[in-house]
Design a protein around this motif. Structure first.
Motif, mmCIF file in Angstrom:
data_model
loop_
_atom_site.group_PDB
_atom_site.id
_atom_site.type_symbol
_atom_site.label_atom_id
_atom_site.label_comp_id
_atom_site.label_asym_id
_atom_site.label_seq_id
_atom_site.Cartn_x
_atom_site.Cartn_y
_atom_site.Cartn_z
ATOM 1 N N LEU A 148 8.943 7.666 10.894
ATOM 2 C CA LEU A 148 8.986 9.124 10.743
ATOM 3 C C LEU A 148 8.648 9.503 9.301
ATOM 4 C CD1 LEU A 148 12.074 11.293 11.822
ATOM 5 C CD2 LEU A 148 11.085 11.518 9.563
ATOM 6 N N LEU A 149 9.239 8.791 8.347
ATOM 7 C CA LEU A 149 8.967 9.071 6.937
ATOM 8 C C LEU A 149 7.509 8.790 6.595
ATOM 9 C CD1 LEU A 149 12.209 7.553 5.369
ATOM 10 C CD2 LEU A 149 11.659 9.978 5.668
ATOM 11 N N TYR A 150 6.966 7.713 7.143
ATOM 12 C CA TYR A 150 5.567 7.382 6.861
ATOM 13 C C TYR A 150 4.626 8.468 7.397
ATOM 14 C CZ TYR A 150 0.978 5.249 7.230
ATOM 15 O OH TYR A 150 -0.375 5.016 7.144
ATOM 16 N N PHE A 151 4.767 8.807 8.667
ATOM 17 C CA PHE A 151 3.873 9.820 9.250
ATOM 18 C C PHE A 151 4.121 11.193 8.621
ATOM 19 C CE2 PHE A 151 3.702 6.744 12.886
ATOM 20 C CZ PHE A 151 2.334 6.516 12.817
ATOM 21 N N GLY A 152 5.379 11.464 8.254
ATOM 22 C CA GLY A 152 5.670 12.720 7.576
ATOM 23 C C GLY A 152 4.956 12.817 6.245
ATOM 24 N N TYR A 153 4.955 11.717 5.495
ATOM 25 C CA TYR A 153 4.248 11.721 4.211
ATOM 26 C C TYR A 153 2.752 11.955 4.423
ATOM 27 C CZ TYR A 153 2.262 10.236 -0.201
ATOM 28 O OH TYR A 153 1.543 10.213 -1.375
ATOM 29 N N ARG A 154 2.174 11.224 5.349
ATOM 30 C CA ARG A 154 0.726 11.353 5.580
ATOM 31 C C ARG A 154 0.357 12.763 6.017
ATOM 32 N NH1 ARG A 154 -1.730 7.897 2.524
ATOM 33 N NH2 ARG A 154 -1.604 5.716 3.156
ATOM 34 N N LEU A 155 1.150 13.341 6.918
ATOM 35 C CA LEU A 155 0.853 14.691 7.387
ATOM 36 C C LEU A 155 1.072 15.704 6.267
ATOM 37 C CD1 LEU A 155 0.046 16.430 9.821
ATOM 38 C CD2 LEU A 155 2.475 16.649 10.366
ATOM 39 N N GLY A 156 2.163 15.551 5.515
ATOM 40 C CA GLY A 156 2.427 16.470 4.419
ATOM 41 C C GLY A 156 1.353 16.411 3.357
ATOM 42 N N PRO B 174 6.027 2.020 -0.685
ATOM 43 C CA PRO B 174 7.129 1.876 -1.655
ATOM 44 C C PRO B 174 8.024 3.111 -1.707
ATOM 45 C CG PRO B 174 5.096 1.019 -2.577
ATOM 46 C CD PRO B 174 4.720 1.709 -1.300
ATOM 47 N N PHE B 175 7.402 4.312 -1.707
ATOM 48 C CA PHE B 175 8.194 5.544 -1.727
ATOM 49 C C PHE B 175 8.971 5.722 -0.430
ATOM 50 C CE2 PHE B 175 8.388 10.160 -0.790
ATOM 51 C CZ PHE B 175 9.262 10.529 -1.800
ATOM 52 N N VAL B 176 8.306 5.466 0.693
ATOM 53 C CA VAL B 176 8.951 5.617 2.002
ATOM 54 C C VAL B 176 10.136 4.654 2.136
ATOM 55 C CG1 VAL B 176 8.609 5.150 4.468
ATOM 56 C CG2 VAL B 176 6.973 6.575 3.226
ATOM 57 N N LEU B 177 9.929 3.407 1.763
ATOM 58 C CA LEU B 177 11.012 2.425 1.847
ATOM 59 C C LEU B 177 12.154 2.787 0.904
ATOM 60 C CD1 LEU B 177 8.884 -0.841 2.046
ATOM 61 C CD2 LEU B 177 10.403 0.035 3.833
ATOM 62 N N GLY B 178 11.812 3.302 -0.269
ATOM 63 C CA GLY B 178 12.851 3.722 -1.198
ATOM 64 C C GLY B 178 13.698 4.846 -0.637
ATOM 65 N N LEU B 179 13.047 5.841 -0.020
ATOM 66 C CA LEU B 179 13.795 6.935 0.612
ATOM 67 C C LEU B 179 14.676 6.425 1.744
ATOM 68 C CD1 LEU B 179 11.526 10.089 1.078
ATOM 69 C CD2 LEU B 179 13.551 9.839 -0.346
ATOM 70 N N ASP C 287 0.171 14.513 -3.513
ATOM 71 C CA ASP C 287 1.263 13.561 -3.371
ATOM 72 C C ASP C 287 2.621 14.191 -3.663
ATOM 73 O OD1 ASP C 287 2.364 10.637 -3.433
ATOM 74 O OD2 ASP C 287 2.947 11.465 -5.371
ATOM 75 N N ALA C 288 2.694 14.995 -4.708
ATOM 76 C CA ALA C 288 3.977 15.597 -5.085
ATOM 77 C C ALA C 288 4.514 16.494 -3.977
ATOM 78 C CB ALA C 288 3.815 16.389 -6.381
ATOM 79 N N ALA C 289 3.636 17.279 -3.358
ATOM 80 C CA ALA C 289 4.076 18.165 -2.274
ATOM 81 C C ALA C 289 4.502 17.363 -1.051
ATOM 82 C CB ALA C 289 2.951 19.137 -1.910
ATOM 83 N N ALA C 290 3.784 16.269 -0.746
ATOM 84 C CA ALA C 290 4.169 15.422 0.384
ATOM 85 C C ALA C 290 5.544 14.809 0.155
ATOM 86 C CB ALA C 290 3.124 14.326 0.581
ATOM 87 N N ARG C 291 5.835 14.430 -1.077
ATOM 88 C CA ARG C 291 7.147 13.868 -1.391
ATOM 89 C C ARG C 291 8.242 14.920 -1.243
ATOM 90 N NH1 ARG C 291 6.967 9.041 -5.474
ATOM 91 N NH2 ARG C 291 4.948 8.124 -4.960
ATOM 92 N N ARG C 292 7.948 16.148 -1.672
ATOM 93 C CA ARG C 292 8.926 17.222 -1.469
ATOM 94 C C ARG C 292 9.160 17.469 0.015
ATOM 95 N NH1 ARG C 292 6.022 19.739 -5.546
ATOM 96 N NH2 ARG C 292 5.036 21.174 -4.063
ATOM 97 N N PHE C 293 8.089 17.424 0.790
ATOM 98 C CA PHE C 293 8.220 17.612 2.240
ATOM 99 C C PHE C 293 9.183 16.589 2.830
ATOM 100 C CE2 PHE C 293 6.234 16.400 6.466
ATOM 101 C CZ PHE C 293 6.871 17.400 7.185
ATOM 102 N N PRO D 122 0.829 -1.220 0.000
ATOM 103 C CA PRO D 122 0.000 0.000 0.000
ATOM 104 C C PRO D 122 0.854 1.258 0.000
ATOM 105 C CG PRO D 122 -0.011 -1.025 2.169
ATOM 106 C CD PRO D 122 0.699 -1.985 1.253
ATOM 107 N N ALA D 123 0.355 2.264 -0.687
ATOM 108 C CA ALA D 123 1.016 3.573 -0.670
ATOM 109 C C ALA D 123 0.905 4.158 0.735
ATOM 110 C CB ALA D 123 0.354 4.498 -1.689
ATOM 111 N N PRO D 124 1.888 4.946 1.194
ATOM 112 C CA PRO D 124 3.079 5.374 0.456
ATOM 113 C C PRO D 124 4.315 4.522 0.739
ATOM 114 C CG PRO D 124 2.918 6.621 2.467
ATOM 115 C CD PRO D 124 1.772 5.639 2.486
#
Length: 401
Positions: free
Chosen positions: A140-148, A27-32, A155-161, A23-25
């Motif tokens: 931290l990355l997971y909750f940061g993405y969700r909050l962002g 894959p992105f979080v694990l990649g980072l 999604d793009a802004a959350a990834r920049r965050f 589930p998203a996010p």
């Protein structure tokens, strides 16, 4: 050859199918997470290898830390993530609870989590500290993405965050055996659940947040402002009853810090043993943070640079956060001004403390919708962090902590 290409295509398709099931996010979080870990580890090993044998390395005041690193592990990709406070936390994981304590300078969540984890790892409490930091970093990355995503809208802004969180000047410390990743993970989780009005979860997370660092219980203030905002800033009797009914779990944040004070009282007979330990050991006394900020500008070149970073963070917070983001402005100001209120001893660790001020990355992510600005901000922050990471690796750790 054709058979090899077919097998590779099959493996690639299989990996893609697995990725779609995650589930998203994640894959992105694990990649980072993996990407930053690999890059920093490789850079660390190269720099340490290049620095071996350099005359005067390590400096005399860092030689003890270097010896302690070698005792942690013979693998440098592990030992490089331990620095001064890491060894104090390690000591706290090993002190018996049945004997009187004298070490009250740190809140106890981090080292106390390492006790059971270390037992599972065969008594390796140092590895337990590092494991806890890295698991916290992942979440931290997971909750940061969700909050962002919620605050910035897409999604793009959350990834920049998240990218800017990883590019903060001392963000490599998220990988280290220190409390930065644990504290910020809990802070982001608290705001994530508060935005979703899950206040009981906020209270439970906040209890542990207050036990993770001394500034943690102050987070009750911006969380309370968020609760007020959700109810339209009303103060009539009916609204006040609603605040109590909904927001009572916020009392768990000061309760977390009070539980640490109770531990101090149990072990030493002094509710404020932590404060007295900080005064004696580090010369910490509560002062006017703005006076400390001004004093740092003339205290010396290195302290002036650190203070300039703090001023830059304050300026971005004040200029960039919007009116409805008052809770995040208050949180960011607290994360800068409360450490400064500890006085000049904080200068050495100021870059480390600034990592907690995540709202500055919300502002940068919003500003960086302009692609040109995004490229320049990314490049400048990456260069600054790279320089600080090299200083960390070449034994000048007191520049950062």
């Amino acid at each position: 050859m054709a058979g090899q290409r077919a097998r590779l295509a099959e493996l690639s398709a299989g990996a893609a199918r697995i990725g779609r099931r995650v589930p998203a996010p994640w894959p992105f979080v694990l990649g980072l997470f993996v990407g930053s870990k690999v890059v920093l580890t490789l850079v660390g090993l190269v720099v340490l290898h290049a620095w071996d044998g350099i005359p005067g390395a390590p400096p005399a005041d860092e030689s003890l830390m270097w010896a302690e690193q070698r005792e942690i592990s013979g693998h440098r990709w592990i030992s490089l993530w331990f620095a001064w406070d890491s060894f104090l936390y390690l000591r706290l994981t090993e002190l018996p609870l049945t004997e009187p304590w004298r070490d009250f300078g740190f809140p106890l969540l981090y080292p106390f989590l390492a006790r059971p984890v270390g037992a599972v790892l065969g008594g390796n409490n140092a590895l337990a500290l590092l494991l806890i930091s890295n698991v916290a970093f992942l979440f931290l990355l997971y909750f940061g993405y969700r909050l962002g995503e919620r605050l910035l809208g897409d999604d793009a802004a959350a990834r920049r965050f998240l990218r800017y969180l990883l590019l903060m000047p001392a963000a490599f410390l998220f990988h280290a055996a220190l409390t930065e990743s644990l504290f910020l993970c809990l802070a982001l989780a608290a705001f994530h659940y508060a935005e979703r009005r899950r206040w009981l979860v906020v209270g439970v997370v906040g209890f542990f947040l207050a036990l993770s660092r001394s500034v943690g219980f102050f987070v009750v203030l911006p969380l309370a402002l968020l609760l007020l905002r959700q109810h339209g800033w009303r103060f009539d009797p009916r609204a006040l009853r609603g605040y109590v009914r909904t927001g009572w779990p916020l009392l768990l944040l000061p309760a977390g810090w009070l539980s640490f004070m109770a531990f101090c009282r149990w072990q030493s007979g002094d509710w404020f043993a932590y404060q007295h330990a900080q005064q004696t050991g580090w010369g910490i006394r509560v002062q006017n943070p703005f006076g400390v900020l001004a004093g740092g500008l003339v205290a010396g070149p290195l302290d002036a640079v650190r203070v300039c970073f703090a001023i830059a963070v304050l300026a971005v917070l004040v200029v960039g956060l919007r009116r409805r983001e008052l809770p995040y402005l208050v949180y960011g100001l607290l994360m800068v001004l409360v450490p400064l209120s500890m006085g000049p001893p904080v200068y050495k660790s100021l870059l480390r403390y600034l990592l907690a001020a995540f709202p500055v990355c919300l502002v940068l992510a919003r500003w960086a919708r302009n692609a040109t600005l995004d490229v320049w901000l990314t490049a400048v922050l990456a260069l600054v962090q790279g320089a600080l990471f090299v200083l960390w690796l070449t034994y000048w750790t007191h520049v950062v902590i």
